[in-house]
Design a protein around this motif. Structure first.
Motif, PDB file in Angstrom:
ATOM      1  N   ALA A   1       0.851  -1.414  -0.011  1.00 44.17           N
ATOM      2  CA  ALA A   1       0.073   0.007  -0.032  1.00 44.17           C
ATOM      3  C   ALA A   1       0.718   1.639   0.380  1.00 44.17           C
ATOM      4  CB  ALA A   1      -0.669  -0.372   1.081  1.00 44.17           C
ATOM      5  N   HIS A   2       1.701   0.803   0.825  1.00 42.56           N
ATOM      6  CA  HIS A   2       3.084   2.550   0.579  1.00 42.56           C
ATOM      7  C   HIS A   2       4.744   1.934   1.057  1.00 42.56           C
ATOM      8  CE1 HIS A   2       3.914   1.283   4.490  1.00 42.56           C
ATOM      9  NE2 HIS A   2       2.646   1.100   4.842  1.00 42.56           N
TER      10      HIS A   2
ATOM     11  N   ARG B   1       7.145 -12.688  -1.944  1.00 37.17           N
ATOM     12  CA  ARG B   1       8.359 -11.999  -3.336  1.00 37.17           C
ATOM     13  C   ARG B   1       9.334 -11.416  -2.898  1.00 37.17           C
ATOM     14  NH1 ARG B   1       7.288 -14.259  -6.679  1.00 37.17           N
ATOM     15  NH2 ARG B   1       8.931 -14.011  -7.976  1.00 37.17           N
ATOM     16  N   HIS B   2       9.666 -11.193  -1.195  1.00 35.65           N
ATOM     17  CA  HIS B   2      11.361 -10.291  -1.100  1.00 35.65           C
ATOM     18  C   HIS B   2      10.946 -10.814   0.281  1.00 35.65           C
ATOM     19  CE1 HIS B   2      10.028  -7.483  -4.557  1.00 35.65           C
ATOM     20  NE2 HIS B   2       9.287  -7.613  -4.204  1.00 35.65           N
ATOM     21  N   PRO B   3      12.899 -10.516   0.739  1.00 36.74           N
ATOM     22  CA  PRO B   3      13.255 -10.949   1.631  1.00 36.74           C
ATOM     23  C   PRO B   3      13.154 -10.221   2.873  1.00 36.74           C
ATOM     24  CG  PRO B   3      14.939 -10.587   0.539  1.00 36.74           C
ATOM     25  CD  PRO B   3      13.217 -10.293   0.199  1.00 36.74           C
TER      26      PRO B   3
ATOM     27  N   GLY C   1       2.664  -0.359  -4.567  1.00 44.27           N
ATOM     28  CA  GLY C   1       2.683  -0.952  -5.727  1.00 44.27           C
ATOM     29  C   GLY C   1       3.895  -2.517  -6.096  1.00 44.27           C
ATOM     30  N   ALA C   2       4.998  -2.255  -5.520  1.00 41.39           N
ATOM     31  CA  ALA C   2       5.103  -3.139  -6.002  1.00 41.39           C
ATOM     32  C   ALA C   2       4.526  -4.483  -5.255  1.00 41.39           C
ATOM     33  CB  ALA C   2       6.565  -3.627  -4.636  1.00 41.39           C
TER      34      ALA C   2
ATOM     35  N   GLY D   1      -2.160  -8.781   3.514  1.00 42.89           N
ATOM     36  CA  GLY D   1      -0.855  -7.254   3.972  1.00 42.89           C
ATOM     37  C   GLY D   1      -0.709  -7.227   4.591  1.00 42.89           C
ATOM     38  N   ALA D   2      -2.023  -6.953   6.042  1.00 43.35           N
ATOM     39  CA  ALA D   2      -1.206  -7.066   7.173  1.00 43.35           C
ATOM     40  C   ALA D   2      -0.410  -8.235   8.191  1.00 43.35           C
ATOM     41  CB  ALA D   2      -3.260  -7.057   8.409  1.00 43.35           C
TER      42      ALA D   2
END
Length: 437
Positions: A208-209, A235-237, A245-246, A267-268
């Motif tokens: 979201a940010h 997707r990311h460590p 937006g990623a 997302g939370a």
């Protein structure tokens, strides 16, 4: 309240310098009211009673002393911040802000101020809160003692080796917590990346940010994946900065709940912040120690002994990381194509590259640093998991090449190629120095 919000609130409270002192101030007000009421039913011996003038003078002195000491503590803290950011690393400040002694001395002094000021308003010619005046003096004495402890603590912590020790301890705690979390029942459904998941994702959760990934609710992700028979791919460590937006999570498999609710819930479970934290990211501790060593090796400072002391504690942390074997898929992990969590994790090579590359590069002109790095690599080669020794050998080859390039035409080539745990001046290695080509 979501997991991510709870994590961010907890991080804010740990790093805040005003919350605990504010609690101390409110506690002082409440204590003043309580002791004013107790005064009506408790009578102290004559030796502990005060006249109205004496009580006012004592309380006024305590109020002034508390305000003065509070200002002095703040001044010392600002000076410590200036020196620490200029000498060590600005990232060390995340640990400095969390110091319990600093918050305790501020809380006691502010609480003493509000308590004494509250009692001062209740002193009358025919009614003196004797117990409260005595408690105010006791609180002032406690504040003075805490101030001396605070001053001693932070004077000692201005030494680079003390900072390196503190950061290494935080990194060890973070690593043990990560291992404990991954070794539980949740580990049955956790697969280390890279892991090929066939097909396109059915749901993509985007940030979201922008912010750095500070922590991941691994237990929550595993529970969600088990409930919905999905593969959840992070997707990311932890430690990566992701822009707004990623994609941060991809879900493979249809979820029972609607996409919007699933996106909000997943997302939370990812905590984003302004910068990295050490809680689930022991690599950040290595980053801070390397920053301190590199700054000590800069031409403006030229202090290789500090870099050697940092390498001492860096070796301790790397040794702990290297003793654990590489993550390998288990039989249960191979079933994660239908249910489980895939999350990128750092390899032993990543930790070694992070911990040694920049120190070797910026310390290449220092015999101390070259000798201490070689001693560290020899110790790691003997102590780490057998599967990790190849990365240690690779670092030794790189160190040999660096010494050969930098010292080939120097009469000190033989000294730079030796192993010495003290950097220089120690008894050296029992084995002959390696041939440098």
């Amino acid at each position: 309240m979501t997991w991510g919000l709870v994590f961010r609130v907890r991080q804010y409270l740990k790093g805040s310098l005003w919350v605990i002192p504010l609690v101390g101030g409110f506690t002082g007000v409440l204590l003043a009211v309580a002791l004013a009421d107790v005064h009506a039913v408790v009578t102290l011996p004559v030796g502990w009673q005060y006249s109205a003038g004496t009580a006012q003078a004592v309380l006024a002195s305590v109020v002034g002393a508390a305000v003065g000491l509070t200002g002095f503590v703040v001044t010392v803290s600002v000076l410590v911040v200036q020196m620490a950011t200029g000498t060590f690393s600005a990232r060390y400040m995340r640990l400095f802000y969390r110091d319990a002694v600093l918050k305790s001395v501020l809380a006691v002094l502010i609480g003493t101020f509000t308590f004494s000021f509250g009692l001062l308003r209740r002193v009358e010619q025919d009614s003196v809160p004797n117990l409260g005046v005595t408690v105010a003096g006791f609180l002032m004495g406690t504040g003075l003692l805490l101030f001396v402890i605070f001053l001693d603590r932070f004077v000692r912590r201005l030494r680079p080796v003390a900072v390196a020790s503190l950061v290494a301890a935080a990194g060890r705690r973070a690593f043990r917590e990560v291992v404990a979390q991954a070794s539980g029942d949740e580990a049955l459904d956790v697969v280390p990346a890279p892991f090929e998941v066939p097909g396109a994702p059915d749901l993509v959760v985007r940030a979201a940010h922008g912010g750095a990934i500070q922590a991941v609710d691994l237990r929550g992700l595993v529970a969600w994946a088990r409930t919905h028979d999905c593969v959840v791919v992070v997707r990311h460590p932890i430690g990566d900065f992701v822009p707004a937006g990623a994609a941060v999570i991809e879900v493979y498999g249809k979820a029972a709940e609607d996409a919007l609710a699933a996106e909000r819930r997943l997302g939370a479970m990812i905590a984003l912040g302004v910068e990295r934290t050490i809680e689930q990211d022991p690599a950040f501790a290595i980053r801070i120690m390397v920053d301190i060593a590199v700054r000590a090796l800069s031409p403006a400072v030229n202090d290789p002994t500090t870099a050697v002391q940092v390498i001492d504690h860096l070796e301790d942390l790397l040794g702990l990381l290297g003793k654990s074997g590489p993550a390998a898929p288990t039989e249960r992990s191979r079933e994660a194509t239908t249910r489980g969590v895939v999350i990128p994790i750092r390899s032993w090579d990543d930790y070694m590259t992070l911990g040694l590359t920049e120190i070797r590069e910026y310390g290449g002109a220092s015999i101390q640093v070259m000798r201490r790095l070689r001693a560290m690599l020899e110790e790691l080669h003997a102590s780490v998991h057998p599967d990790h020794r190849g990365a240690v050998d690779d670092q030794l080859v790189r160190l040999d090449a660096w010494v050969a390039a930098r010292w080939r035409d120097s009469p000190d080539l033989d000294l730079a190629a030796r192993s010495d745990r003290q950097g220089i001046g120690g008894p050296g290695s029992l084995a002959p120095p390696p041939a440098v080509r």
